[in-house]
Design a protein around this motif. Structure first.
Motif, short mmCIF file in Angstrom:
data_model
loop_
_atom_site.label_atom_id
_atom_site.label_comp_id
_atom_site.label_asym_id
_atom_site.label_seq_id
_atom_site.Cartn_x
_atom_site.Cartn_y
_atom_site.Cartn_z
N PHE A 166 0.80 -1.23 0.00
CA PHE A 166 0.00 0.00 0.00
C PHE A 166 0.83 1.28 0.00
CE2 PHE A 166 -2.89 -3.06 2.31
CZ PHE A 166 -3.65 -3.34 1.18
N ALA A 167 2.09 1.19 0.43
CA ALA A 167 2.93 2.39 0.50
C ALA A 167 3.82 2.56 -0.73
CB ALA A 167 3.81 2.35 1.76
N ASN A 168 3.82 1.56 -1.62
CA ASN A 168 4.78 1.64 -2.72
C ASN A 168 4.35 2.64 -3.79
OD1 ASN A 168 3.02 0.39 -4.58
ND2 ASN A 168 3.78 -1.64 -4.10
N GLN A 169 5.29 2.95 -4.65
CA GLN A 169 5.09 3.96 -5.68
C GLN A 169 3.95 3.61 -6.63
OE1 GLN A 169 7.97 4.72 -9.14
NE2 GLN A 169 8.60 6.29 -7.66
N GLU A 197 1.82 13.40 -17.02
CA GLU A 197 0.73 12.43 -16.90
C GLU A 197 1.22 11.03 -16.56
OE1 GLU A 197 -3.07 10.74 -19.52
OE2 GLU A 197 -1.71 12.25 -20.36
N ASN A 198 2.36 10.63 -17.09
CA ASN A 198 2.87 9.28 -16.87
C ASN A 198 4.15 9.26 -16.03
OD1 ASN A 198 0.88 7.82 -18.46
ND2 ASN A 198 1.81 8.82 -20.24
N ASN A 199 4.40 10.35 -15.33
CA ASN A 199 5.59 10.42 -14.48
C ASN A 199 5.27 9.81 -13.12
OD1 ASN A 199 7.75 11.33 -12.72
ND2 ASN A 199 8.31 12.74 -14.36
N LYS A 200 5.57 8.53 -12.98
CA LYS A 200 5.21 7.78 -11.78
C LYS A 200 5.85 8.37 -10.52
CE LYS A 200 4.98 3.36 -12.23
NZ LYS A 200 5.32 1.91 -12.37
N SER A 201 7.10 8.75 -10.62
CA SER A 201 7.83 9.26 -9.45
C SER A 201 7.21 10.55 -8.92
CB SER A 201 9.30 9.49 -9.82
OG SER A 201 10.00 10.06 -8.73
N ILE A 203 -7.61 9.81 -10.09
CA ILE A 203 -8.20 11.15 -9.89
C ILE A 203 -7.68 12.17 -10.90
CG2 ILE A 203 -8.57 10.72 -7.43
CD1 ILE A 203 -6.16 12.58 -6.88
N ASN A 204 -6.93 11.68 -11.91
CA ASN A 204 -6.36 12.58 -12.94
C ASN A 204 -5.53 13.69 -12.31
OD1 ASN A 204 -7.57 11.28 -15.23
ND2 ASN A 204 -9.52 12.20 -14.64
N LEU A 205 -4.69 13.32 -11.37
CA LEU A 205 -3.92 14.30 -10.62
C LEU A 205 -3.02 15.16 -11.50
CD1 LEU A 205 -3.17 15.47 -7.86
CD2 LEU A 205 -1.50 13.62 -7.60
N LEU A 260 4.17 11.95 -9.60
CA LEU A 260 2.77 11.85 -9.21
C LEU A 260 2.60 11.12 -7.88
CD1 LEU A 260 1.06 11.14 -12.64
CD2 LEU A 260 0.93 13.22 -11.27
N SER A 261 3.40 10.08 -7.65
CA SER A 261 3.31 9.38 -6.36
C SER A 261 3.79 10.29 -5.23
CB SER A 261 4.13 8.09 -6.39
OG SER A 261 5.50 8.35 -6.66
N ASP A 262 4.81 11.10 -5.50
CA ASP A 262 5.28 12.06 -4.50
C ASP A 262 4.22 13.11 -4.19
OD1 ASP A 262 7.70 10.79 -4.27
OD2 ASP A 262 8.84 12.25 -5.45
N VAL A 263 3.50 13.55 -5.20
CA VAL A 263 2.48 14.57 -4.99
C VAL A 263 1.32 14.02 -4.15
CG1 VAL A 263 0.77 16.06 -6.12
CG2 VAL A 263 3.09 15.90 -7.04
N VAL A 264 1.00 12.74 -4.33
CA VAL A 264 -0.02 12.13 -3.46
C VAL A 264 0.42 12.23 -2.00
CG1 VAL A 264 -1.19 9.98 -2.82
CG2 VAL A 264 -0.91 10.57 -5.23
N GLU A 265 1.69 11.95 -1.75
CA GLU A 265 2.21 12.06 -0.38
C GLU A 265 2.20 13.52 0.08
OE1 GLU A 265 5.17 8.25 0.14
OE2 GLU A 265 6.02 10.07 -0.75
N SER A 266 2.45 14.44 -0.82
CA SER A 266 2.43 15.86 -0.43
C SER A 266 1.02 16.29 -0.05
CB SER A 266 2.99 16.73 -1.56
OG SER A 266 2.08 16.86 -2.63
#
Length: 241
Positions: free
Chosen positions: A97-100, A125-129, A110-112, A131-137
């Motif tokens: 659940f915590a992984n990228q 749009e496809n930058n996994k690193s 959510i089309n972040l 977008l996952s960081d922004v979810v944490e932010s």
């Protein structure tokens, strides 16, 4: 003065705030008291802040905080759901659940990327690193905005796959019943010792378990742990989980 947001260009900063921030709050199902926190959480370092004469903050500091909050909330949740699981099992769930990938999948859902404040022309749009960081932010922003309680709601509702938890064979009957109770009623099962018989070396425990909206169920076992597991199994069969 223009603000780039995905494929759209807003002619002024106020237009961005009204249209984009409000939509993103609906997507994450959280209304910020301090909207500046969400703005910071979705601002990439490439954003041309000098031209806009606004604060130079970006998501990176909030991501640092959000990563720690996510770890705390997940760890506490897993300890409650799996009271008998070993550290290795807990860690497997935690990494799931915590992984990228998990964070990125939520960002895509959510089309972040469409809400990120970036330099004009950037496409993340496809930058996994990132977008996952922004979810944490965003998690970090929620924590500062209103505290841990709303972070727990955000994480458990959006980042934990409860179907995955239910489907795993590692769980004990007590763990499955506890997760069911927390999910359905936000309470824990109540176990009570009804009787202890037999001799000191071969005792027999009779234990009951009660769950809201269900009849009390009892079972026996060679020790307290086995009796509780037997009672939980019996009730799970009645509930048909």
């Amino acid at each position: 003065m223009e603000v780039a947001q995905s494929n759209k260009i807003f002619k002024n900063w106020q237009g961005y705030r009204i249209v984009c921030i409000g939509k993103l709050e609906k997507q994450i199902n959280y209304k910020f008291k301090n909207i500046a926190l969400l703005e910071e959480a979705i601002t990439h370092s490439s954003f041309q802040k000098n031209k806009l004469k606004i604060d130079k903050k970006n998501y990176e500091r909030l991501e640092f905080l959000g990563d720690r909050v996510l770890g705390l909330v997940l760890s506490e949740y897993l300890l409650k759901i799996f009271p008998e699981a070993k550290e290795g099992v807990l860690d497997n769930y935690f990494q799931k659940f915590a992984n990228q990938d998990n964070l990125f999948n939520y960002a895509k859902k959510i089309n972040l990327s469409k809400f990120l404040k970036t330099q004009k022309g950037d496409n993340l749009e496809n930058n996994k690193s990132i977008l996952s960081d922004v979810v944490e932010s965003i998690i970090g922003a929620i924590y500062i905005d209103t505290g841990l309680k709303n972070c727990k709601s955000f994480i458990t509702n959006n980042l934990i796959d409860k179907d995955f938890i239910y489907s795993k064979p590692e769980k004990h009957p007590k763990s499955i019943l506890q997760e069911y109770c927390l999910h359905q009623y936000n309470t824990l099962p109540k176990y009570s010792i009804l009787n202890k018989s037999g001799n000191e070396h071969q005792p027999i425990y009779e234990v009951s378990v009660y769950v809201k909206n269900h009849d009390v169920v009892s079972a026996t076992g060679a020790n307290l742990k086995k009796a509780e597991e037997a009672a939980a199994t019996k009730l799970l069969n009645i509930i048909k989980i």
